[in-house]
Design a protein around this motif. Structure first.
Motif, PDB file in Angstrom:
ATOM      1  N   SER A  42     -79.628 -37.203  77.477  1.00 63.65           N
ATOM      2  CA  SER A  42     -78.692 -37.750  76.496  1.00 63.65           C
ATOM      3  C   SER A  42     -78.664 -39.276  76.554  1.00 63.65           C
ATOM      4  O   SER A  42     -78.867 -39.873  77.606  1.00 63.65           O
ATOM      5  CB  SER A  42     -77.290 -37.192  76.735  1.00 63.65           C
ATOM      6  OG  SER A  42     -76.855 -37.481  78.046  1.00 63.65           O
ATOM      7  N   ILE A  43     -78.406 -39.864  75.411  1.00 58.30           N
ATOM      8  CA  ILE A  43     -78.279 -41.314  75.324  1.00 58.30           C
ATOM      9  C   ILE A  43     -76.866 -41.691  75.742  1.00 58.30           C
ATOM     10  O   ILE A  43     -75.890 -41.177  75.202  1.00 58.30           O
ATOM     11  CB  ILE A  43     -78.595 -41.829  73.913  1.00 58.30           C
ATOM     12  CG1 ILE A  43     -80.079 -41.616  73.611  1.00 58.30           C
ATOM     13  CG2 ILE A  43     -78.204 -43.291  73.765  1.00 58.30           C
ATOM     14  CD1 ILE A  43     -80.509 -42.048  72.217  1.00 58.30           C
ATOM     15  N   GLY A  48     -81.948 -45.500  71.229  1.00 57.99           N
ATOM     16  CA  GLY A  48     -83.217 -44.848  71.537  1.00 57.99           C
ATOM     17  C   GLY A  48     -84.355 -45.829  71.737  1.00 57.99           C
ATOM     18  O   GLY A  48     -85.391 -45.474  72.289  1.00 57.99           O
ATOM     19  N   GLY A  49     -84.177 -47.067  71.301  1.00 58.61           N
ATOM     20  CA  GLY A  49     -85.211 -48.086  71.447  1.00 58.61           C
ATOM     21  C   GLY A  49     -85.092 -48.835  72.762  1.00 58.61           C
ATOM     22  O   GLY A  49     -84.405 -48.402  73.696  1.00 58.61           O
ATOM     23  N   LYS A  54     -80.419 -43.735  79.236  1.00 59.54           N
ATOM     24  CA  LYS A  54     -80.401 -42.280  79.086  1.00 59.54           C
ATOM     25  C   LYS A  54     -80.037 -41.630  80.414  1.00 59.54           C
ATOM     26  O   LYS A  54     -80.401 -42.128  81.482  1.00 59.54           O
ATOM     27  CB  LYS A  54     -81.769 -41.757  78.655  1.00 59.54           C
ATOM     28  CG  LYS A  54     -82.241 -42.312  77.336  1.00 59.54           C
ATOM     29  CD  LYS A  54     -83.627 -41.802  77.010  1.00 59.54           C
ATOM     30  CE  LYS A  54     -84.156 -42.436  75.735  1.00 59.54           C
ATOM     31  NZ  LYS A  54     -85.499 -41.920  75.412  1.00 59.54           N
ATOM     32  N   LYS A  55     -79.357 -40.494  80.310  1.00 60.61           N
ATOM     33  CA  LYS A  55     -79.022 -39.707  81.495  1.00 60.61           C
ATOM     34  C   LYS A  55     -79.739 -38.370  81.392  1.00 60.61           C
ATOM     35  O   LYS A  55     -79.626 -37.671  80.380  1.00 60.61           O
ATOM     36  CB  LYS A  55     -77.518 -39.478  81.598  1.00 60.61           C
ATOM     37  CG  LYS A  55     -77.133 -38.672  82.828  1.00 60.61           C
ATOM     38  CD  LYS A  55     -75.622 -38.540  82.963  1.00 60.61           C
ATOM     39  CE  LYS A  55     -75.277 -37.833  84.264  1.00 60.61           C
ATOM     40  NZ  LYS A  55     -73.815 -37.767  84.457  1.00 60.61           N
ATOM     41  N   VAL A  71     -84.956 -47.611  78.791  1.00 63.58           N
ATOM     42  CA  VAL A  71     -86.191 -47.765  78.027  1.00 63.58           C
ATOM     43  C   VAL A  71     -86.603 -49.237  78.104  1.00 63.58           C
ATOM     44  O   VAL A  71     -85.845 -50.119  77.701  1.00 63.58           O
ATOM     45  CB  VAL A  71     -86.002 -47.319  76.559  1.00 63.58           C
ATOM     46  CG1 VAL A  71     -87.274 -47.566  75.761  1.00 63.58           C
ATOM     47  CG2 VAL A  71     -85.577 -45.861  76.492  1.00 63.58           C
ATOM     48  N   ASP A  72     -87.788 -49.485  78.656  1.00 66.56           N
ATOM     49  CA  ASP A  72     -88.290 -50.851  78.816  1.00 66.56           C
ATOM     50  C   ASP A  72     -89.129 -51.313  77.631  1.00 66.56           C
ATOM     51  O   ASP A  72     -89.103 -52.493  77.279  1.00 66.56           O
ATOM     52  CB  ASP A  72     -89.143 -50.951  80.088  1.00 66.56           C
ATOM     53  CG  ASP A  72     -88.371 -50.599  81.337  1.00 66.56           C
ATOM     54  OD1 ASP A  72     -87.196 -51.002  81.458  1.00 66.56           O
ATOM     55  OD2 ASP A  72     -88.944 -49.905  82.211  1.00 66.56           O
ATOM     56  N   ALA A  73     -89.898 -50.404  77.048  1.00 63.98           N
ATOM     57  CA  ALA A  73     -90.791 -50.780  75.947  1.00 63.98           C
ATOM     58  C   ALA A  73     -91.139 -49.553  75.117  1.00 63.98           C
ATOM     59  O   ALA A  73     -91.305 -48.460  75.652  1.00 63.98           O
ATOM     60  CB  ALA A  73     -92.065 -51.417  76.489  1.00 63.98           C
ATOM     61  N   VAL A  74     -91.245 -49.765  73.814  1.00 67.85           N
ATOM     62  CA  VAL A  74     -91.777 -48.770  72.887  1.00 67.85           C
ATOM     63  C   VAL A  74     -92.708 -49.543  71.966  1.00 67.85           C
ATOM     64  O   VAL A  74     -92.267 -50.399  71.206  1.00 67.85           O
ATOM     65  CB  VAL A  74     -90.669 -48.083  72.056  1.00 67.85           C
ATOM     66  CG1 VAL A  74     -91.284 -47.102  71.063  1.00 67.85           C
ATOM     67  CG2 VAL A  74     -89.655 -47.401  72.952  1.00 67.85           C
TER      68      VAL A  74
END
Length: 158
Positions: A42-43, A48-49, A54-55, A71-74
């Motif tokens: 879950s966020i 999301g970016g 997130k857990k 999240v480090d990179a997308v």
């Protein structure tokens, strides 16, 4: 600080762009396909970016119950994603963090290659037991193959 890196590459039966789309939807897909590993993702914060927190609540197939990741990179154009686990019992007592780099590349015969590099950042002079590295890579392969089978069985949805 000791740094230990491991890597796994897996050939996939579908094109790189489709595989990347699946990887980006991992948070909703993994608990459905591999609930023994991921009960929920879950966020906690974000969209999301990059920067999203997130857990993960993990299932009985792994020796830990929670992990918190950022999240480090997308990078959509390079079909890559990076994230860092920085909290939770997934770090055991000897890890500061675990950084994951996932890269999708075109493969043979219209397929693709999933490459997952894991960087374990250990506390002090601690190191990651070899057995844990082997179990980690085998776990990635099992989860990947389960998700691949799901996608192939539901190809029109992707």
């Amino acid at each position: 600080m000791t740094v230990v890196t491991t890597e796994v590459e897996i050939a996939a039966a579908f094109p790189a762009d489709k595989l990347f789309k699946v990887i980006v939807s991992f948070d909703s897909l993994a608990p459905k396909v591999t609930p023994q590993v991921f009960k929920s993702i879950s966020i906690v914060e974000g969209d999301g970016g990059v920067g999203t927190i997130k857990k993960c609540i993990h299932g009985d197939a792994v020796p830990y119950t929670t992990s918190i990741q950022k999240v480090d990179a997308v990078d959509v154009s390079n079909l890559s994603v990076s994230y860092t686990i920085y909290e939770g019992d997934a770090l055991f007592d000897f890890l500061d963090s675990i950084t994951h780099h996932i890269k999708i590349s075109p493969g043979a015969d219209g397929g693709s290659v999933y490459k997952h590099t894991t960087v374990f950042n250990c506390k002090g002079e601690a190191t990651v037991p070899e057995e844990m590295l082997t179990q980690t890579n085998e776990g990635y392969k099992k989860v990947f193959k389960a998700i691949e089978a799901h996608v192939l069985a539901n190809v029109d949805a992707y």
